[in-house]
Design an enzyme around this catalytic site. Structure first.
Site, PDB file in Angstrom:
ATOM      1  N   SER A 141     -20.830  -2.661  32.718  1.00 31.71           N
ATOM      2  CA  SER A 141     -20.300  -4.019  32.604  1.00 31.71           C
ATOM      3  C   SER A 141     -18.941  -4.006  31.918  1.00 31.71           C
ATOM      4  CB  SER A 141     -21.271  -4.909  31.807  1.00 31.71           C
ATOM      5  OG  SER A 141     -21.358  -4.457  30.472  1.00 31.71           O
ATOM      6  N   SER A 153     -11.028  -0.469  18.977  1.00 32.99           N
ATOM      7  CA  SER A 153     -10.894  -1.933  18.935  1.00 32.99           C
ATOM      8  C   SER A 153      -9.812  -2.228  17.906  1.00 32.99           C
ATOM      9  CB  SER A 153     -12.219  -2.536  18.458  1.00 32.99           C
ATOM     10  OG  SER A 153     -12.030  -3.854  17.981  1.00 32.99           O
ATOM     11  N   LYS A 166     -15.483   2.023  14.379  1.00 25.48           N
ATOM     12  CA  LYS A 166     -14.238   2.168  15.147  1.00 25.48           C
ATOM     13  C   LYS A 166     -13.161   2.869  14.300  1.00 25.48           C
ATOM     14  CE  LYS A 166     -15.656   0.050  18.966  1.00 25.48           C
ATOM     15  NZ  LYS A 166     -15.947   0.790  20.204  1.00 25.48           N
ATOM     16  N   TYR A 225     -19.302  -2.379  12.731  1.00 29.22           N
ATOM     17  CA  TYR A 225     -18.518  -2.177  13.960  1.00 29.22           C
ATOM     18  C   TYR A 225     -17.123  -1.672  13.606  1.00 29.22           C
ATOM     19  CZ  TYR A 225     -16.223  -3.488  18.394  1.00 29.22           C
ATOM     20  OH  TYR A 225     -15.528  -3.477  19.579  1.00 29.22           O
ATOM     21  N   THR A 250     -15.364 -10.232  28.074  1.00 25.85           N
ATOM     22  CA  THR A 250     -16.546  -9.523  28.577  1.00 25.85           C
ATOM     23  C   THR A 250     -17.764 -10.138  27.886  1.00 25.85           C
ATOM     24  OG1 THR A 250     -16.688  -7.900  26.794  1.00 25.85           O
ATOM     25  CG2 THR A 250     -15.197  -7.361  28.614  1.00 25.85           C
TER      26      THR A 250
HETATM   27  N1  LIG Z   1     -14.517  -7.052  24.831  1.00 24.36           N
HETATM   28  C1  LIG Z   1     -13.724  -6.916  23.793  1.00 24.36           C
HETATM   29  O1  LIG Z   1     -13.099  -7.881  23.338  1.00 24.36           O
HETATM   30  C2  LIG Z   1     -13.557  -5.589  23.130  1.00 24.36           C
HETATM   31  C3  LIG Z   1     -12.583  -5.471  22.145  1.00 24.36           C
HETATM   32  C4  LIG Z   1     -12.409  -4.260  21.519  1.00 24.36           C
HETATM   33  C5  LIG Z   1     -13.180  -3.162  21.876  1.00 24.36           C
HETATM   34  N2  LIG Z   1     -14.124  -3.297  22.820  1.00 24.36           N
HETATM   35  C6  LIG Z   1     -14.916  -2.108  23.142  1.00 24.36           C
HETATM   36  O2  LIG Z   1     -14.959  -1.924  24.536  1.00 24.36           O
HETATM   37  C7  LIG Z   1     -16.129  -1.192  24.887  1.00 24.36           C
HETATM   38  C8  LIG Z   1     -16.813  -1.894  26.050  1.00 24.36           C
HETATM   39  O3  LIG Z   1     -17.227  -3.183  25.632  1.00 24.36           O
HETATM   40  P1  LIG Z   1     -17.226  -4.448  26.609  1.00 24.36           P
HETATM   41  O4  LIG Z   1     -16.354  -5.461  25.997  1.00 24.36           O
HETATM   42  O5  LIG Z   1     -16.999  -4.041  27.995  1.00 24.36           O
HETATM   43  O6  LIG Z   1     -18.713  -4.977  26.361  1.00 24.36           O
HETATM   44  P2  LIG Z   1     -20.036  -4.923  27.264  1.00 24.36           P
HETATM   45  O7  LIG Z   1     -19.804  -5.654  28.529  1.00 24.36           O
HETATM   46  O8  LIG Z   1     -21.127  -5.357  26.368  1.00 24.36           O
HETATM   47  O9  LIG Z   1     -20.183  -3.390  27.630  1.00 24.36           O
HETATM   48  C9  LIG Z   1     -20.732  -2.449  26.753  1.00 24.36           C
HETATM   49  C10 LIG Z   1     -21.121  -1.236  27.545  1.00 24.36           C
HETATM   50  O10 LIG Z   1     -21.645  -0.259  26.637  1.00 24.36           O
HETATM   51  C11 LIG Z   1     -22.909   0.180  27.123  1.00 24.36           C
HETATM   52  N3  LIG Z   1     -23.808   0.595  26.066  1.00 24.36           N
HETATM   53  C12 LIG Z   1     -24.204  -0.102  24.964  1.00 24.36           C
HETATM   54  N4  LIG Z   1     -25.086   0.620  24.254  1.00 24.36           N
HETATM   55  C13 LIG Z   1     -25.236   1.805  24.916  1.00 24.36           C
HETATM   56  C14 LIG Z   1     -26.009   2.957  24.694  1.00 24.36           C
HETATM   57  N5  LIG Z   1     -26.823   3.080  23.642  1.00 24.36           N
HETATM   58  N6  LIG Z   1     -25.922   3.976  25.586  1.00 24.36           N
HETATM   59  C15 LIG Z   1     -25.127   3.873  26.654  1.00 24.36           C
HETATM   60  N7  LIG Z   1     -24.393   2.808  26.937  1.00 24.36           N
HETATM   61  C16 LIG Z   1     -24.439   1.777  26.077  1.00 24.36           C
HETATM   62  C17 LIG Z   1     -23.456  -1.033  27.858  1.00 24.36           C
HETATM   63  O11 LIG Z   1     -24.438  -0.584  28.747  1.00 24.36           O
HETATM   64  P3  LIG Z   1     -25.780  -1.445  29.045  1.00 24.36           P
HETATM   65  O12 LIG Z   1     -25.321  -2.834  29.302  1.00 24.36           O
HETATM   66  O13 LIG Z   1     -26.278  -0.744  30.185  1.00 24.36           O
HETATM   67  O14 LIG Z   1     -26.570  -1.325  27.789  1.00 24.36           O
HETATM   68  C18 LIG Z   1     -22.202  -1.528  28.569  1.00 24.36           C
HETATM   69  O15 LIG Z   1     -21.993  -0.801  29.738  1.00 24.36           O
HETATM   70  C19 LIG Z   1     -16.969  -1.118  23.621  1.00 24.36           C
HETATM   71  O16 LIG Z   1     -16.806   0.148  23.029  1.00 24.36           O
HETATM   72  C20 LIG Z   1     -16.366  -2.189  22.732  1.00 24.36           C
HETATM   73  O17 LIG Z   1     -16.538  -1.921  21.367  1.00 24.36           O
HETATM   74  C21 LIG Z   1     -14.330  -4.478  23.462  1.00 24.36           C
END
Ligand SMILES: NC(=O)c1ccc[n+]([C@@H]2O[C@H](COP(=O)([O-])OP(=O)(O)OC[C@H]3O[C@@H](n4cnc5c(N)ncnc54)[C@H](OP(=O)(O)O)[C@@H]3O)[C@@H](O)[C@H]2O)c1
Length: 264
Positions: A15, A141, A158, A154, A189
C-alpha cells in the site's frame, strides 16, 4: 527504462508509498520483488506491475520475522541471480503520548521500523557485495530529523535508521554499496489509520495532516529519481519540509512551533 534488467526488492509494497514505488520502478523497467505481510493487497500490486511487461514476484515477509530472512533471501537470489536495489520501506507510525505509551508499544515500533529494516539489510548485503555492489534505500521520515508530538518511538526508530545507514554508507563505499535515506513529510497514504495508539491498537483515522499531503505517486517519482541520481538523502513533501530547515537554522522557533502544531 533506466532500471531494465535490474532486480528491485521493495518492502511495505502492499500500500501507500511502497505500492507507488513498485509501479514507478515497473514503469522504468525494473524486475520486482514486492513484500509485505498482506498477500491479498500484494497480488493487486503485482497485477498492476505486470502490466508494464516486467517480472514481478510476490514474497510474503513480515519484517519482524527475522529467523526466516536468510532462507527467503537465499531463495530469491537463486531465483533472480541477484538483488540490485533493496528499498526498505515497511513501517508503522504512532499516535500516543510518551507518558501513556507502554514499553511494549515502543518495542513493537522499533522492531518493525528499525530492527526489521536493519535485519533485512544485513541479510541482503553480503549478496550485493558478492555481486559487485548495489543500492540500499531506507524510508525514514521528517520525524527522523526532529521529534514531533505523539511519535516518540516512531521518531526514535527513524533517527536510529539515520545513524545505521550513514554508517553503512561509509563502511561499504569501496564495495560499491550506495545508500539513500528518504525523508518524506506528509504523504497521503493510510499510514495514520495503521499507526499504533497507546494500547497497541490501530489509530484507525485518516488524520487531517495526512489527508492534505502530496500523493504517494508524486512521492515515488522523486524517490526513484533520487536512486537513479545516486543521491544520499532526499526530502519529499510540500510546505511541511520547511520544519526541517527551521529546526536546523532557527531551533528556538522550531521548539515553539513543535509544541503548538496540531500533530494529527
Ligand atoms: N505517509 C507518510 O506521510 C509518511 C511520511 C514519512 C515516512 N513514511 C514512511 O513511509 C513508509 C511507508 O508508509 P506509507 O505511508 O506508505 O503507509 P502504509 O500505507 O501504512 O504502508 C506501510 C507498509 O508497511 C508494511 N508493513 C507494516 N508492518 C510490516 C511488517 N511487520 N512486515 C512487513 N511489512 C509491514 C505494510 O504492509 P501491510 O499493510 O501488508 O501490513 C504496508 O505495505 C513507512 O516506513 C513510513 O514510516 C510515510
Amino acid at each position: 527504462m533506466f532500471f531494465k534488467e535490474k532486480v528491485v526488492w521493495i518492502t511495505g509494497a502492499s500500500s501507500g508509498i511502497g505500492k507507488a514505488l513498485a509501479i514507478e520502478f515497473a514503469k522504468q523497467g525494473a524486475d520486482l520483488i514486492i513484500s509485505s505481510n498482506n498477500l491479498e493487497d500484494l497480488n493487486f500490486v503485482q497485477k498492476e506491475c505486470l502490466g508494464y511487461g516486467v517480472e514481478c514476484m510476490v514474497q510474503y515477509l513480515d519484517v519482524t520475522d527475522m529467523d526466516k530472512m536468510q532462507t527467503i533471501v537465499e531463495n530469491l537470489v537463486s531465483q533472480f541471480g541477484k538483488i540490485d536495489v533493496l528499498v526498505n520501506n515497511a513501517g508503522i507510525s504512532q499516535r500516543s503520548l510518551v507518558e501513556e505509551t507502554p514499553l511494549e508499544v515502543d518495542r513493537k515500533i522499533m522492531e518493525i521500523d528499525y530492527f526489521g529494516t536493519i535485519a533485512l539489510t544485513k541479510t541482503v548485503l553480503p549478496y550485493m557485495i558478492k555481486n559487485g555492489g548495489g543500492y540500499i534505500a531506507a524510508t525514514s521520515s521528517i520525524s527522523g530529523k526532529f521529534g514531533f508530538p505523539l511519535r516518540s518511538a516512531y521518531s526514535a526508530a527513524k533517527h536510529a535508521l539515520h545513524g545505521f545507514f550513514e554508517t553503512l554508507r561509509a563502511e561499504t563505499y569501496k564495495q560499491n554499496i550506495k545508500v539513500l535515506i528518504a525523508f518524506p513529510g506528509r504523504i497521503k497514504t493510510d499510514i495514520s489509520l495503521h499507526a499504533l495508539t497507546k494500547d497497541g491498537t490501530a489509530h484507525g483515522k485518516m488524520d487531517e495532516g495526512q489527508n492534505t499531503g502530496i500523493t504517494a505517486e508524486k512521492c515515488a517519482k522523486q524517490y526513484v529519481n533520487a536512486i537513479r541520481k545516486d543521491k544520499k538523502e532526499i526530502l519529499i513533501g510540500a510546505s511541511e519540509l520547511l520544519m526541517v530547515y527551521i529546526h536546523k537554522f532557527l531551533p528556538k522557533l522550531f521548539y515553539k512551533l513543535a509544541r503548538k502544531i496540531n500533530p494529527t
